[in-house]
Design a protein around this motif. Structure first.
Motif, PDB file in Angstrom:
ATOM      1  N   LEU A 196      51.598   3.573 -56.517  1.00  5.75           N
ATOM      2  CA  LEU A 196      50.781   3.007 -55.856  1.00  5.75           C
ATOM      3  C   LEU A 196      49.992   3.863 -54.812  1.00  5.75           C
ATOM      4  CD1 LEU A 196      52.585   0.629 -53.353  1.00  5.75           C
ATOM      5  CD2 LEU A 196      53.856   1.778 -55.429  1.00  5.75           C
ATOM      6  N   ARG A 197      49.259   3.534 -53.894  1.00  5.28           N
ATOM      7  CA  ARG A 197      49.155   4.277 -52.885  1.00  5.28           C
ATOM      8  C   ARG A 197      50.001   4.373 -51.912  1.00  5.28           C
ATOM      9  NH1 ARG A 197      44.845   1.254 -48.855  1.00  5.28           N
ATOM     10  NH2 ARG A 197      46.600  -0.327 -49.139  1.00  5.28           N
ATOM     11  N   ALA A 198      50.518   5.640 -51.445  1.00  2.00           N
ATOM     12  CA  ALA A 198      51.583   5.988 -50.958  1.00  2.00           C
ATOM     13  C   ALA A 198      51.484   5.615 -49.348  1.00  2.00           C
ATOM     14  CB  ALA A 198      51.875   7.497 -50.861  1.00  2.00           C
ATOM     15  N   VAL A 199      52.787   5.037 -48.837  1.00  2.00           N
ATOM     16  CA  VAL A 199      52.767   4.399 -47.546  1.00  2.00           C
ATOM     17  C   VAL A 199      53.992   4.918 -46.855  1.00  2.00           C
ATOM     18  CG1 VAL A 199      53.733   2.339 -48.687  1.00  2.00           C
ATOM     19  CG2 VAL A 199      52.756   2.338 -46.255  1.00  2.00           C
ATOM     20  N   ASN A 200      53.745   5.502 -45.545  1.00  2.00           N
ATOM     21  CA  ASN A 200      54.806   5.852 -44.725  1.00  2.00           C
ATOM     22  C   ASN A 200      54.977   4.632 -43.785  1.00  2.00           C
ATOM     23  OD1 ASN A 200      56.455   7.041 -42.781  1.00  2.00           O
ATOM     24  ND2 ASN A 200      55.414   9.172 -43.069  1.00  2.00           N
ATOM     25  N   ARG A 201      56.404   4.359 -43.927  1.00  2.00           N
ATOM     26  CA  ARG A 201      56.749   3.274 -43.132  1.00  2.00           C
ATOM     27  C   ARG A 201      57.693   3.319 -42.169  1.00  2.00           C
ATOM     28  NH1 ARG A 201      59.428  -0.762 -44.826  1.00  2.00           N
ATOM     29  NH2 ARG A 201      58.700  -2.501 -44.029  1.00  2.00           N
ATOM     30  N   ALA A 202      57.675   4.757 -41.708  1.00  5.08           N
ATOM     31  CA  ALA A 202      58.641   5.213 -40.382  1.00  5.08           C
ATOM     32  C   ALA A 202      58.244   4.238 -39.334  1.00  5.08           C
ATOM     33  CB  ALA A 202      58.315   6.462 -40.236  1.00  5.08           C
ATOM     34  N   ASP A 203      57.000   3.759 -39.087  1.00  3.81           N
ATOM     35  CA  ASP A 203      56.852   2.807 -37.875  1.00  3.81           C
ATOM     36  C   ASP A 203      56.048   1.645 -38.739  1.00  3.81           C
ATOM     37  OD1 ASP A 203      55.970   1.172 -35.821  1.00  3.81           O
ATOM     38  OD2 ASP A 203      54.968   2.874 -34.838  1.00  3.81           O
TER      39      ASP A 203
END
Length: 250
Positions: A167-174
Motif C-alpha cells: 500500500l502507500r507507505a506511511v510513517n506513523r512516528a507521529d
C-alpha cells in the motif's frame, strides 16, 4: 485538339481522386483482451496451487499461498484507458480485461501497480469497499495495492503466517502527523503490433516479490508490514521486476 486535352485532364482528375480515396481508407478498429497470468519463475500458478507448500523463495523459505489479489490502474492500450482492475487469483476473477475499438497498428501498453495518490481516495470505489480492499484510516485510508497471504516454514520447520500487503507507505512516528510516500509504480511494457482482434498476456512472476533487488527473509518480515514504512519501500522496489509481456495471439 481541345477535346483531346479536356479528355486527358478529366482522366488525370479522376485518377488523382481515386488515389486520394484509397490512401485515406483506414483499417477497421479491433478488440483487444488483456489476460493476466501468474507464475513462479516460469511455472504457472493458479488457484488450484493454493494452500500447498510447493514454492521456495530465494532466501530458502518454503511457501504456500492462501490468497493473492492485486490492483492495476490507468491501464492503457493505445489511446484507450481503463481506470482500474482488481485481479483475484483465489476467486478467479478479473483475470481478463477487454478493450474495444483499438486502432490497428502499433499500440502502447502500460499500467500502474496500485493507485497513484491522486486516485487513491478513501472510500471512493464502492466495488473495492465491498470486498474489503480498503486501508484502515489509522494508516491514511485509501486502498491496498496487493494482498498476498500464506504460510511459510520457519527456522524450526513450523508453519508460520505471512501477510505481504502493499500500500502507500506511511510513517506513523507521529500519529497526529502522518507522512506518506506514494509507492505505486508504472509498468511500461513497450509497444505491441495489433493487426486483428488480439489477446495479450501480462505475466506476474510471484517469485520476484521476494528477490529483486531485495532478498526477502520471511523470518524477519512476515506480518504487520502495512504500517512498516521501510518494508513498504522495499516491496515497491521488488515489484518493479514482477510484470512482463507474455504471448500475443491474433
Amino acid at each position: 485538339m481541345k477535346k483531346i486535352i479536356l479528355f486527358f485532364l478529366t482522366l488525370i482528375f479522376f485518377s488523382s481522386c481515386g488515389d486520394q480515396v484509397e490512401c485515406c481508407v483506414y483499417p477497421e478498429p479491433v478488440n483487444v483482451t488483456l489476460k493476466f497470468t501468474q507464475n513462479w519463475d516460469g511455472v504457472p500458478v493458479t488457484s488450484s496451487d493454493f494452500n500447498d507448500f510447493k514454492f521456495t523463495n530465494l532466501h530458502g523459505e518454503t511457501i504456500s499461498i492462501s490468497d493473492l489479489r492485486y490492483l492495476l490502474s490507468t491501464i492503457t492500450v493505445g489511446s484507450k484507458i481503463k481506470n482500474y482492475q482488481l485481479i483475484n487469483i483465489g476467486e478467479n476473477t478479473g483475470l481478463q480485461l477487454n478493450f474495444e475499438q483499438i486502432e490497428q497498428g502499433t499500440s502502447i501498453l502500460k499500467f500502474r501497480f496500485g493507485f497513484a495518490d491522486a486516485d487513491n481516495k478513501d472510500g471512493e470505489y464502492q466495488d473495492l469497499n465491498s470486498v474489503s480492499f480498503n486501508v484502515p484510516g489509522m494508516l491514511g485510508g485509501g486502498y491496498h495495492y496487493m494482498q498476498f497471504d500464506g504460510k511459510y516454514k520457519d527456522t524450526n520447520n513450523q508453519d508460520a503466517n505471512f501477510n505481504y500487503h502493499t500500500l502507500r507507505a506511511v510513517n506513523r512516528a507521529d500519529p497526529s502527523k502522518l507522512i506518506f510516500q506514494d509507492t505505486s509504480f508504472e509498468v511500461d511494457l513497450g509497444t505491441v503490433e495489433i493487426t486483428n482482434n488480439a489477446t495479450i498476456e501480462i505475466k506476474m512472476n510471484i517469485a520476484e516479490w521476494f528477490k529483486n533487488p531485495n532478498t526477502w527473509n520471511l523470518n524477519q518480515l512476515n506480518t504487520v508490514l502495512m504500517p512498516n514504512f521501510e518494508a513498504q519501500k522495499l516491496m515497491s522496489a521488488n515489484g518493479k521486476s514482477v510484470f512482463s509481456l507474455g504471448a500475443i495471439t491474433q
